[in-house]
Design a protein around this motif. Sequence first.
Motif, PDB file in Angstrom:
ATOM      1  N   LYS A  19      69.094 -39.777  15.327  1.00 37.98           N
ATOM      2  CA  LYS A  19      68.532 -38.447  15.578  1.00 37.98           C
ATOM      3  C   LYS A  19      67.143 -38.374  14.949  1.00 37.98           C
ATOM      4  N   PHE A  20      66.261 -37.575  15.577  1.00 33.16           N
ATOM      5  CA  PHE A  20      64.878 -37.516  15.132  1.00 33.16           C
ATOM      6  C   PHE A  20      64.436 -36.079  14.856  1.00 33.16           C
ATOM      7  N   VAL A  21      63.586 -35.952  13.851  1.00 36.09           N
ATOM      8  CA  VAL A  21      62.896 -34.698  13.546  1.00 36.09           C
ATOM      9  C   VAL A  21      61.434 -34.925  13.916  1.00 36.09           C
ATOM     10  N   LEU A  22      60.963 -34.263  14.976  1.00 36.74           N
ATOM     11  CA  LEU A  22      59.648 -34.566  15.526  1.00 36.74           C
ATOM     12  C   LEU A  22      58.707 -33.370  15.469  1.00 36.74           C
ATOM     13  N   TYR A  23      57.416 -33.675  15.541  1.00 36.35           N
ATOM     14  CA  TYR A  23      56.422 -32.626  15.727  1.00 36.35           C
ATOM     15  C   TYR A  23      56.532 -32.061  17.141  1.00 36.35           C
ATOM     16  N   GLU A  24      56.064 -30.830  17.302  1.00 38.21           N
ATOM     17  CA  GLU A  24      56.015 -30.221  18.625  1.00 38.21           C
ATOM     18  C   GLU A  24      54.929 -30.881  19.461  1.00 38.21           C
ATOM     19  N   ARG A  25      55.035 -30.766  20.768  1.00 37.30           N
ATOM     20  CA  ARG A  25      53.986 -31.275  21.651  1.00 37.30           C
ATOM     21  C   ARG A  25      52.694 -30.488  21.422  1.00 37.30           C
ATOM     22  N   GLY A  26      51.571 -31.176  21.584  1.00 35.76           N
ATOM     23  CA  GLY A  26      50.276 -30.576  21.292  1.00 35.76           C
ATOM     24  C   GLY A  26      49.718 -31.039  19.963  1.00 35.76           C
ATOM     25  N   ILE A  27      50.573 -31.700  19.159  1.00 35.84           N
ATOM     26  CA  ILE A  27      50.164 -32.254  17.873  1.00 35.84           C
ATOM     27  C   ILE A  27      50.027 -33.757  18.034  1.00 35.84           C
ATOM     28  N   SER A  64      65.542 -31.666  15.804  1.00 37.21           N
ATOM     29  CA  SER A  64      64.699 -30.481  15.658  1.00 37.21           C
ATOM     30  C   SER A  64      63.249 -30.896  15.806  1.00 37.21           C
ATOM     31  N   GLN A  65      62.376 -29.907  16.072  1.00 36.66           N
ATOM     32  CA  GLN A  65      60.955 -30.170  16.186  1.00 36.66           C
ATOM     33  C   GLN A  65      60.187 -28.970  15.655  1.00 36.66           C
ATOM     34  N   SER A  66      59.001 -29.228  15.122  1.00 33.85           N
ATOM     35  CA  SER A  66      58.241 -28.164  14.467  1.00 33.85           C
ATOM     36  C   SER A  66      56.770 -28.554  14.430  1.00 33.85           C
ATOM     37  N   ASN A  67      55.909 -27.559  14.206  1.00 35.72           N
ATOM     38  CA  ASN A  67      54.494 -27.838  13.955  1.00 35.72           C
ATOM     39  C   ASN A  67      54.180 -27.797  12.465  1.00 35.72           C
ATOM     40  N   ASP A  68      55.211 -27.668  11.638  1.00 33.81           N
ATOM     41  CA  ASP A  68      55.064 -27.500  10.190  1.00 33.81           C
ATOM     42  C   ASP A  68      55.408 -28.806   9.475  1.00 33.81           C
ATOM     43  N   THR A  69      54.406 -29.475   8.917  1.00 34.83           N
ATOM     44  CA  THR A  69      54.633 -30.746   8.233  1.00 34.83           C
ATOM     45  C   THR A  69      55.560 -30.585   7.034  1.00 34.83           C
ATOM     46  N   HIS A  70      55.401 -29.508   6.278  1.00 31.71           N
ATOM     47  CA  HIS A  70      56.271 -29.292   5.111  1.00 31.71           C
ATOM     48  C   HIS A  70      57.731 -29.187   5.545  1.00 31.71           C
TER      49      HIS A  70
END
Length: 333
Positions: free
Chosen positions: A193-201, A222-228
């Motif tokens: 399973k992967f925790v990835l950045y959102e598209r556009g990053i 899960s995916q997010s634009n938040d590095t923290h």
Amino acid sequence: MEFRHLQTFVAIAECGSFSLAAEQLNMSQSAVSQTIRRLEEELKEPLFLRNARQCEITEAGRNLLPQAQSLLQQRQALLPESDLAPEEYQGRIRVGTSTSGTSFIWARLYQAFGRTYPNIKLDIRTTSHTEQTAEDILHGALDIGFLPIPYPHRDPRIRQVVLGHHRTLIVVSPNHPLANAKGLRPADIAGEKFVLYERGINFRALSDHFFALHGITPEIASQSNDTHLIRTLTEIESGIAFLPDWAAADLLEQGRLVALDINTDDLCEQLGAAFIPHRMTRVARLFLAFARNRPDLFPAVTQRPLPEGWRHFTETAGQAPVNAVAAFDTQHP
């Protein structure tokens, strides 16, 4: 006709708005309107069609635009070096990038520049993702933005200078079964399973490239634009993440994350300051020169050399590695 008239005209044409141009030029909207009115009177041609919601450039304006941009670029290249003391510089500059880039890479640069030039107002902005930073530069909301090289849109109006590099690391919690494995292959993580950045990053583009290259269809936890948040989710065993080395360095040192033993030489990028040359004010040029001369203000990992033979993942086999340089000498503000 004065250069400030052309500068105002170009700002409106590129921003598509009198109000946005006023903000970019640090002028009142009424002053912008008066400047354009004088220019139109001198040319005896309307340059914009105004209405309540937007302004539209006329044919006369479209014909003038490339000539005005060229004249402003030539003027910028001829500006003399100033002998002002640091405290004598005054003005305003809008700089920015994504929230994570601001926090992890550029904050010390902002602080040092502000202390060196106390009378220059440094307006620091953060964006939600890489593509938004590029759009803000193009639309005039930022004078200088920090972007990977090459940036997503590759609009020819934007130029960049290289300030450093970063590498993508594939990281896991130290409790992950693969944490201490040696000589891993991409196929070894295909079922994870992967925790990835959102598209556009840009780091999402890098991870997507990795998956496509190795025929992996990732299961995204899960995916997010938040590095923290991505760091935290990975640390508490939510999945495997693709993180920039500058965002993972402290947790790797503390043993709270582990970089998997998978080669990521092809997941490196150059880091650069991006700008539109003819819009660069004296203080913007000063800021850029300051950034180029102070690599000590950036995280140490960003100054490590790129892998031998590196080329950007978007480049075709027959092309040389991407190297960005400024369109003019930024050493002389």
